[in-house]
Design an enzyme around this catalytic site. Structure first.
Site, PDB file in Angstrom:
ATOM      1  N   ASP A 256      58.803   8.223  77.555  1.00 39.07           N
ATOM      2  CA  ASP A 256      58.758   9.178  76.440  1.00 39.07           C
ATOM      3  C   ASP A 256      58.602  10.612  76.928  1.00 39.07           C
ATOM      4  O   ASP A 256      58.720  11.554  76.148  1.00 39.07           O
ATOM      5  CB  ASP A 256      57.598   8.813  75.502  1.00 39.07           C
ATOM      6  CG  ASP A 256      57.643   9.575  74.184  1.00 39.07           C
ATOM      7  OD1 ASP A 256      58.757   9.890  73.731  1.00 39.07           O
ATOM      8  OD2 ASP A 256      56.578   9.873  73.629  1.00 39.07           O
ATOM      9  N   SER A 277      58.824  12.801  68.372  1.00 38.87           N
ATOM     10  CA  SER A 277      59.609  11.568  68.336  1.00 38.87           C
ATOM     11  C   SER A 277      59.298  10.801  67.059  1.00 38.87           C
ATOM     12  O   SER A 277      58.149  10.693  66.644  1.00 38.87           O
ATOM     13  CB  SER A 277      59.315  10.734  69.580  1.00 38.87           C
ATOM     14  OG  SER A 277      57.967  10.845  69.952  1.00 38.87           O
ATOM     15  N   GLN A 327      65.695   6.871  71.462  1.00 39.56           N
ATOM     16  CA  GLN A 327      64.697   7.532  70.626  1.00 39.56           C
ATOM     17  C   GLN A 327      65.391   8.515  69.694  1.00 39.56           C
ATOM     18  O   GLN A 327      66.370   9.155  70.081  1.00 39.56           O
ATOM     19  CB  GLN A 327      63.723   8.305  71.516  1.00 39.56           C
ATOM     20  CG  GLN A 327      62.665   9.064  70.778  1.00 39.56           C
ATOM     21  CD  GLN A 327      61.679   9.766  71.710  1.00 39.56           C
ATOM     22  OE1 GLN A 327      61.701  10.988  71.818  1.00 39.56           O
ATOM     23  NE2 GLN A 327      60.814   9.007  72.376  1.00 39.56           N
TER      24      GLN A 327
HETATM   25  C1  MLC Z   1      57.536  13.322  61.712  1.00 35.74           C
HETATM   26  C2  MLC Z   1      56.451  13.415  60.659  1.00 35.74           C
HETATM   27  C3  MLC Z   1      55.795  14.780  60.783  1.00 35.74           C
HETATM   28  C4  MLC Z   1      56.998  13.237  59.267  1.00 35.74           C
HETATM   29  O1  MLC Z   1      57.528  14.411  58.844  1.00 35.74           O
HETATM   30  P1  MLC Z   1      57.375  14.828  57.333  1.00 35.74           P
HETATM   31  O2  MLC Z   1      58.175  16.062  57.184  1.00 35.74           O
HETATM   32  O3  MLC Z   1      57.714  13.713  56.441  1.00 35.74           O
HETATM   33  O4  MLC Z   1      55.811  15.054  57.271  1.00 35.74           O
HETATM   34  P2  MLC Z   1      54.993  16.032  56.396  1.00 35.74           P
HETATM   35  O5  MLC Z   1      55.508  16.070  55.019  1.00 35.74           O
HETATM   36  O6  MLC Z   1      53.580  15.653  56.617  1.00 35.74           O
HETATM   37  O7  MLC Z   1      55.260  17.454  57.082  1.00 35.74           O
HETATM   38  C5  MLC Z   1      54.821  17.736  58.384  1.00 35.74           C
HETATM   39  C6  MLC Z   1      55.001  19.223  58.563  1.00 35.74           C
HETATM   40  O8  MLC Z   1      56.398  19.527  58.512  1.00 35.74           O
HETATM   41  C7  MLC Z   1      56.646  20.432  57.437  1.00 35.74           C
HETATM   42  N1  MLC Z   1      57.908  20.066  56.836  1.00 35.74           N
HETATM   43  C8  MLC Z   1      58.206  18.934  56.207  1.00 35.74           C
HETATM   44  N2  MLC Z   1      59.476  18.940  55.812  1.00 35.74           N
HETATM   45  C9  MLC Z   1      59.994  20.116  56.208  1.00 35.74           C
HETATM   46  C10 MLC Z   1      61.261  20.718  56.101  1.00 35.74           C
HETATM   47  N3  MLC Z   1      62.268  20.093  55.509  1.00 35.74           N
HETATM   48  N4  MLC Z   1      61.450  21.928  56.639  1.00 35.74           N
HETATM   49  C11 MLC Z   1      60.444  22.570  57.253  1.00 35.74           C
HETATM   50  N5  MLC Z   1      59.206  22.033  57.400  1.00 35.74           N
HETATM   51  C12 MLC Z   1      58.982  20.832  56.884  1.00 35.74           C
HETATM   52  C13 MLC Z   1      55.492  20.233  56.492  1.00 35.74           C
HETATM   53  O9  MLC Z   1      55.289  21.364  55.695  1.00 35.74           O
HETATM   54  C14 MLC Z   1      54.344  20.034  57.463  1.00 35.74           C
HETATM   55  O10 MLC Z   1      53.951  21.256  58.016  1.00 35.74           O
HETATM   56  P3  MLC Z   1      52.422  21.663  58.171  1.00 35.74           P
HETATM   57  O11 MLC Z   1      51.842  20.627  59.081  1.00 35.74           O
HETATM   58  O12 MLC Z   1      52.482  23.021  58.766  1.00 35.74           O
HETATM   59  O13 MLC Z   1      51.850  21.586  56.801  1.00 35.74           O
HETATM   60  C15 MLC Z   1      55.409  12.306  60.815  1.00 35.74           C
HETATM   61  O14 MLC Z   1      56.035  11.068  60.638  1.00 35.74           O
HETATM   62  C16 MLC Z   1      54.743  12.314  62.138  1.00 35.74           C
HETATM   63  O15 MLC Z   1      53.957  13.216  62.469  1.00 35.74           O
HETATM   64  N6  MLC Z   1      54.989  11.277  62.926  1.00 35.74           N
HETATM   65  C17 MLC Z   1      54.407  11.204  64.257  1.00 35.74           C
HETATM   66  C18 MLC Z   1      55.299  11.875  65.256  1.00 35.74           C
HETATM   67  C19 MLC Z   1      54.630  11.825  66.637  1.00 35.74           C
HETATM   68  O16 MLC Z   1      53.451  12.180  66.713  1.00 35.74           O
HETATM   69  N7  MLC Z   1      55.370  11.341  67.655  1.00 35.74           N
HETATM   70  C20 MLC Z   1      54.772  11.181  68.960  1.00 35.74           C
HETATM   71  C21 MLC Z   1      54.477  12.489  69.605  1.00 35.74           C
HETATM   72  S1  MLC Z   1      55.914  13.299  70.154  1.00 35.74           S
HETATM   73  C22 MLC Z   1      56.035  12.826  71.774  1.00 35.74           C
HETATM   74  O17 MLC Z   1      55.120  12.381  72.314  1.00 35.74           O
HETATM   75  C23 MLC Z   1      57.291  12.937  72.516  1.00 35.74           C
HETATM   76  C24 MLC Z   1      58.089  14.175  72.377  1.00 35.74           C
HETATM   77  O18 MLC Z   1      57.853  14.935  71.457  1.00 35.74           O
HETATM   78  O19 MLC Z   1      58.960  14.391  73.201  1.00 35.74           O
END
Ligand code: MLC
Length: 342
Positions: A256, A277, A327
């Site tokens: 990852d 992710s 992914q």
């Molecule tokens: C992806 C998700 C955020 C789901 O997204 P959602 O948009 O549905 O969630 P939410 O409604 O709570 O919104 C999260 C934030 O995004 C914003 N937001 C939502 N929709 C938006 C849009 N269309 N445009 C702009 N911003 C948006 C919200 O306001 C909020 O901001 P605010 O928070 O400012 O209010 C969630 O499923 C999640 O966090 N999953 C876990 C992902 C993760 O942790 N993966 C592992 C780590 S990554 C990793 O390790 C590897 C890597 O990255 O490479």
């Protein structure tokens, strides 16, 4: 945040606000804070911290485990590879010694909170003659942060056997580690002070993985490249042969790291303001050792709709295809506004 150069490498852009964890290589912007880590310094003569700590779950009850954190990205959301690796450890504890992980499929449904441990609840979905399936829920604050299904298979011979051929690349002994590359950069007399500070912070980033990019990054250069990258990777420290289940869990952790960043390589004029992710899938094909160099071949066949798809192959250095990964991640970007510091 990293950008790409025309020779397939990445550069670091100092202007990024740095909301994205592990999406580009190196996954930390040099101007951002030092990631939280409880790590002491690594030494390759010592046992890997992945084995002694990260993947060493505490049993709380039957099929219920607790995992603690090691390296936490600067986003202060838990590293996805850690959660997947720990979920696979929990699942593997409930299958016989004769069953080996052959695949897993996960969704990251909530951000992991680094302030509290993660609970892993295993459901024994099915035990068959050849295959066992486990469902694992990773839980924090009473809610799932990851749902994972892992399948285990007994070793079975078959006349059907093929694989792609490993790309021809320089051997790891002929390449520099990320840390060595950063030191090389730090020795440049014309390096801006902010960049120097940022690179020093990157050096303090104690990820328990050693990485040697096949195309070394040119920090602070902005050139679009194909969404493909190659690294030699291995766990820091000793793991030893013999425990294939453990090597699969370490591979889950490693796979990852910087994976999703592959999808950003063609877009040096954009910065990730939010990236994470969404899911992660792996298929384990062969025996391998994660404390020995493996070639991680990453490519992104598609990006669109604020998401990017990445696919990866982990090769043993003798050319055997060991692991395949896929992914999809959310990639919300903004235009890069600040010029390069060099
Ligand atoms: C992806 C998700 C955020 C789901 O997204 P959602 O948009 O549905 O969630 P939410 O409604 O709570 O919104 C999260 C934030 O995004 C914003 N937001 C939502 N929709 C938006 C849009 N269309 N445009 C702009 N911003 C948006 C919200 O306001 C909020 O901001 P605010 O928070 O400012 O209010 C969630 O499923 C999640 O966090 N999953 C876990 C992902 C993760 O942790 N993966 C592992 C780590 S990554 C990793 O390790 C590897 C890597 O990255 O490479």
């Amino acid at each position: 945040m990293a950008d790409q150069t025309d020779d397939g490498t990445k550069t670091l852009d100092s202007s990024d606000s740095g909301e994205s964890p592990g999406v580009v290589f190196p996954p930390e912007s040099p101007e951002e804070g030092i990631p939280h880590s409880s790590a002491t310094h690594f030494n390759n003569d010592l046992k890997s911290v992945l084995v002694t700590s990260v993947l060493n779950l505490e049993a709380l009850d039957v099929d219920l485990y607790r995992g603690t954190h090691h390296w936490v990205p600067r986003t202060q959301r838990l590293f996805g590879g850690q959660i997947v690796g720990q979920a696979l450890v929990a699942a593997a504890k409930s299958v016989s010694d004769h069953h080996y992980a052959h695949s897993l499929h996960c969704y990251f449904v909530r951000a992991g909170d680094p302030k509290v441990p993660v609970l892993y609840q295993v459901e024994r979905t099915r035990d068959g003659r050849s295959f066992c399936v486990r469902s694992v829920k990773a839980i924090q604050h009473g809610q799932p942060i990851l749902i994972c299904q892992a399948s285990f298979h007994m070793l079975q011979e078959s006349p059907l056997q093929h694989q792609f051929t490993m790309p021809v690349v320089p051997q790891p002994e002929d390449l520099l580690t990320v840390e060595e590359l950063i030191h090389q950069y730090l020795s440049k007399p014309d390096l801006a002070e902010t960049a120097r500070q940022g690179l020093n912070k990157l050096l303090a980033n104690e990820v328990p993985i050693e990485i040697k990019p096949v195309n070394p990054p040119h920090f602070y250069r902005h050139t679009a490249t194909q969404p493909k990258q190659l690294f030699w990777v291995r766990a820091r420290g000793h793991i030893g042969e013999g425990n294939m289940k453990l090597h699969c869990c370490v591979a889950a952790y490693v796979s990852d790291y910087a994976f999703l960043g592959t999808a950003l390589l063609p877009y040096p004029n954009y910065r990730a303001k939010f990236s994470a992710s969404l899911d992660h899938a792996m298929w384990f094909h062969s025996t391998f050792r994660t404390d020995e160099w493996m070639l991680y071949e990453c490519e992104s066949p598609w990006a669109g709709g604020s998401r990017g798809l990445v696919q990866g192959r982990l090769w043993r250095r003798d050319g055997v295809l060991a692991v395949s990964c896929s992914q999809e991640g959310v990639l919300r970007v903004r235009p890069a506004t600040q010029p390069s510091k060099l």
